[in-house]
Design a protein around this motif. Sequence first.
Motif, PDB file in Angstrom:
ATOM      1  N   PHE A  66      45.199  34.417  28.593  1.00  0.00           N
ATOM      2  CA  PHE A  66      46.240  33.701  27.852  1.00  0.00           C
ATOM      3  C   PHE A  66      46.347  32.267  28.364  1.00  0.00           C
ATOM      4  CE2 PHE A  66      50.719  32.576  27.086  1.00  0.00           C
ATOM      5  CZ  PHE A  66      50.862  32.943  25.754  1.00  0.00           C
ATOM      6  N   ASP A  67      46.513  31.331  27.452  1.00  0.00           N
ATOM      7  CA  ASP A  67      46.656  29.919  27.836  1.00  0.00           C
ATOM      8  C   ASP A  67      48.071  29.688  28.352  1.00  0.00           C
ATOM      9  OD1 ASP A  67      46.673  27.220  28.154  1.00  0.00           O
ATOM     10  OD2 ASP A  67      46.128  26.718  26.090  1.00  0.00           O
ATOM     11  N   HIS A  68      48.225  29.766  29.675  1.00  0.00           N
ATOM     12  CA  HIS A  68      49.555  29.645  30.284  1.00  0.00           C
ATOM     13  C   HIS A  68      50.089  28.218  30.232  1.00  0.00           C
ATOM     14  CE1 HIS A  68      49.830  33.746  32.118  1.00  0.00           C
ATOM     15  NE2 HIS A  68      48.520  33.694  31.900  1.00  0.00           N
ATOM     16  N   ASP A  69      49.234  27.268  29.911  1.00  0.00           N
ATOM     17  CA  ASP A  69      49.711  25.892  29.766  1.00  0.00           C
ATOM     18  C   ASP A  69      50.399  25.664  28.422  1.00  0.00           C
ATOM     19  OD1 ASP A  69      48.702  25.140  32.250  1.00  0.00           O
ATOM     20  OD2 ASP A  69      46.727  24.678  31.426  1.00  0.00           O
ATOM     21  N   HIS A  70      50.163  26.564  27.468  1.00  0.00           N
ATOM     22  CA  HIS A  70      50.783  26.446  26.137  1.00  0.00           C
ATOM     23  C   HIS A  70      51.342  27.807  25.701  1.00  0.00           C
ATOM     24  CE1 HIS A  70      47.742  23.195  26.373  1.00  0.00           C
ATOM     25  NE2 HIS A  70      48.685  22.472  25.777  1.00  0.00           N
ATOM     26  N   PRO A  71      52.319  28.344  26.439  1.00  0.00           N
ATOM     27  CA  PRO A  71      52.832  29.683  26.113  1.00  0.00           C
ATOM     28  C   PRO A  71      53.623  29.753  24.821  1.00  0.00           C
ATOM     29  CG  PRO A  71      54.135  28.703  27.872  1.00  0.00           C
ATOM     30  CD  PRO A  71      52.977  27.776  27.626  1.00  0.00           C
ATOM     31  N   SER A  72      54.006  28.591  24.265  1.00  0.00           N
ATOM     32  CA  SER A  72      54.745  28.608  22.995  1.00  0.00           C
ATOM     33  C   SER A  72      53.822  28.750  21.800  1.00  0.00           C
ATOM     34  CB  SER A  72      55.575  27.329  22.848  1.00  0.00           C
ATOM     35  OG  SER A  72      54.724  26.191  22.801  1.00  0.00           O
ATOM     36  N   LYS A  73      52.522  28.587  22.027  1.00  0.00           N
ATOM     37  CA  LYS A  73      51.534  28.670  20.952  1.00  0.00           C
ATOM     38  C   LYS A  73      51.146  30.124  20.713  1.00  0.00           C
ATOM     39  CE  LYS A  73      46.715  27.422  19.999  1.00  0.00           C
ATOM     40  NZ  LYS A  73      45.488  26.820  20.567  1.00  0.00           N
ATOM     41  N   MET A  74      51.077  30.528  19.436  1.00  0.00           N
ATOM     42  CA  MET A  74      50.590  31.860  19.096  1.00  0.00           C
ATOM     43  C   MET A  74      49.092  31.944  19.400  1.00  0.00           C
ATOM     44  SD  MET A  74      52.638  34.202  18.119  1.00  0.00           S
ATOM     45  CE  MET A  74      54.416  34.271  17.805  1.00  0.00           C
ATOM     46  N   GLN A  75      48.709  32.914  20.183  1.00  0.00           N
ATOM     47  CA  GLN A  75      47.319  33.036  20.612  1.00  0.00           C
ATOM     48  C   GLN A  75      46.757  34.397  20.221  1.00  0.00           C
ATOM     49  OE1 GLN A  75      46.800  31.720  24.752  1.00  0.00           O
ATOM     50  NE2 GLN A  75      48.732  30.587  24.619  1.00  0.00           N
ATOM     51  N   ALA A  76      45.434  34.504  20.272  1.00  0.00           N
ATOM     52  CA  ALA A  76      44.724  35.734  19.891  1.00  0.00           C
ATOM     53  C   ALA A  76      45.102  36.163  18.474  1.00  0.00           C
ATOM     54  CB  ALA A  76      45.004  36.858  20.882  1.00  0.00           C
ATOM     55  N   THR A  77      45.252  35.214  17.584  1.00  0.00           N
ATOM     56  CA  THR A  77      45.778  35.512  16.246  1.00  0.00           C
ATOM     57  C   THR A  77      44.699  36.067  15.316  1.00  0.00           C
ATOM     58  OG1 THR A  77      45.406  33.208  15.607  1.00  0.00           O
ATOM     59  CG2 THR A  77      47.608  33.794  16.373  1.00  0.00           C
ATOM     60  N   THR A  78      45.107  37.025  14.523  1.00  0.00           N
ATOM     61  CA  THR A  78      44.310  37.572  13.432  1.00  0.00           C
ATOM     62  C   THR A  78      45.176  37.522  12.175  1.00  0.00           C
ATOM     63  OG1 THR A  78      43.078  39.061  14.894  1.00  0.00           O
ATOM     64  CG2 THR A  78      43.120  39.620  12.552  1.00  0.00           C
ATOM     65  N   ASP A  79      44.633  37.030  11.084  1.00  0.00           N
ATOM     66  CA  ASP A  79      45.415  36.893   9.849  1.00  0.00           C
ATOM     67  C   ASP A  79      44.540  37.306   8.672  1.00  0.00           C
ATOM     68  OD1 ASP A  79      47.308  36.337   7.984  1.00  0.00           O
ATOM     69  OD2 ASP A  79      47.409  34.173   8.360  1.00  0.00           O
ATOM     70  N   ILE A  80      44.736  38.515   8.170  1.00  0.00           N
ATOM     71  CA  ILE A  80      43.923  39.076   7.092  1.00  0.00           C
ATOM     72  C   ILE A  80      44.847  39.539   5.970  1.00  0.00           C
ATOM     73  CG2 ILE A  80      42.226  40.849   6.470  1.00  0.00           C
ATOM     74  CD1 ILE A  80      41.524  41.017   9.460  1.00  0.00           C
ATOM     75  N   SER A  81      44.505  39.210   4.747  1.00  0.00           N
ATOM     76  CA  SER A  81      45.303  39.651   3.605  1.00  0.00           C
ATOM     77  C   SER A  81      45.229  41.176   3.481  1.00  0.00           C
ATOM     78  CB  SER A  81      44.792  39.010   2.325  1.00  0.00           C
ATOM     79  OG  SER A  81      45.543  39.459   1.211  1.00  0.00           O
ATOM     80  N   TRP A  82      46.386  41.813   3.289  1.00  0.00           N
ATOM     81  CA  TRP A  82      46.440  43.271   3.199  1.00  0.00           C
ATOM     82  C   TRP A  82      46.934  43.711   1.817  1.00  0.00           C
ATOM     83  CZ3 TRP A  82      50.733  46.814   5.441  1.00  0.00           C
ATOM     84  CH2 TRP A  82      50.320  48.163   5.353  1.00  0.00           C
TER      85      TRP A  82
END
Length: 524
Positions: A66-82
């Motif tokens: 995890f990018d601890h310098d930017h903890p407010s950023k959403m990380q490891a994101t997956t976005d697929i239409s369901w």
Amino acid sequence: MIDISESVMQFLLAFIVAGPLVGAVAALLPAPPGLRGKSPDQAVLRHGVTVTGAILIAAIVLAVGFDHDHPSKMQATTDISWIPALDVRIHLGIDGISLPLLVLTALLTFLCALHSYFKMPSGPSPKGFVALILVLESGTLATFAVLDLLLFFLAFEMVLIPMYFLIARWGGAQKQAAAWKFILYTLLGSVVMLLGLLLIGLKSGTFDMVALATDNGRGLTSSVQVTAVLAIGIGLAVKTPMWPLHSWLPDAHTAAPTVGSVLLAGVLLKMGTYGFVRILLPIAPDGLHTFAPYLAAFAVAGIIYGSLACLALARPGAKGDLKRLIAYSSVGHMGFVLLGIASMTPTGVNGALFANIAHGLITGLLFFLVGAVKDRYGTADLDTLSGATGAALYGRAPRLGGLLAFTAVASLGLPGLAGFWGEMLALFGAFDPAAGLSRPAFLTFMSVAAFGTLLTAAYMLILVRRVCMGAKREEPHLIADIQGYEFAAWTPLAALTVLAGLWPAVLLGLTDPAVQKLLAGGKS
């Protein structure tokens, strides 16, 4: 931080959410002969330890990457239409708010699986037990990882059925009644919550939690926000649980097996307060602002009510059940979480999130310890434990008694341990609430909550005196002290309780930037 590619992070998060479901299906299949060990039952219990251990390792790697310098950023994101017609998406991601809860869930589930391998609760075949634990883990992890309102609701509901069966099939006395009370309360609350989620999605045109948080309620009228907060808040308050919607909790804890109580207190209760922070605070801020004083009032009522109930159960002659007492203590502790959220300030919300994690560690360990005491004495009745044949754990099982005393003082908020920081920050948040909230009212709430900390200290110290000291004996009859598997299951929780107490910046460094972004309307 180790540099891990985004695709690997995405895979890890998807594996963490879906892996337990695959493991649950595998647990119901016949084990290959070479993996059965001494028996098929042992094989399926080993399978539970293996799957939950793999999920914990993946969660730790995710936390390390995890990018601890930017903890407010959403990380490891997956976005697929369901479901395109409703614009429902399989949207996953973590930030500094959800990551600690994800790791806590993976840790507690693994420790429960490890404990069950050596001390399986009495009941039906372990196959169903392990499968239910894994489904429960998947639903909880998904709750903290999904970023779509409808997916959040599905994950939120996914945990109800496995917990119902864990109580009803592997619980103790009055298990059927407790299980039915649990499922009815939570289902009724969830129906109301669904209406609120649909209202937000239909009025705003999206169910995407990131987009809604960025909009910060600007696309929703005040009346829509107030209605949505009322509906969603009721569902979340039942799961938290907030007084007076808490009455299912003591019965569920009293009847549940030890690992069921650990997961219920350490994980499931966090889903409700997480919903307040992730959904209501950024998506409907005007509506939450309207209800904040009432939420704070219910929170401090819960603090006092829970503490007085614990004092009543702790007094001699009350026939108080030790598990029931710890359950009522959760009502009080979660009251501090709600008070911090109600302040709508960075300080208060950070305190709420810290108290969430601290409660999971400390109360999870308390239920492990209470289960151990009940196994050794055959009862959790305080009068029996402190009577002529009482526990006197210091003399009969000194390590067990010492750890119980340590966890009790951590629960009462001793400085230097995890329980202190969350409650203190929640009180500071109430001392100076968000603009537009009545400061005199919140100062009153803060004063009442501070008095609640004194009541908490009183009942916890009474508990230690009665259970750990008990009746004086010249030659105490020794009982089994902490066993090897218990040491393995309990040590991580005790160590993290000390670490979080001495080094709170580890957790606050993750949550604070994310909280600041939520309160600012999703702007970094």
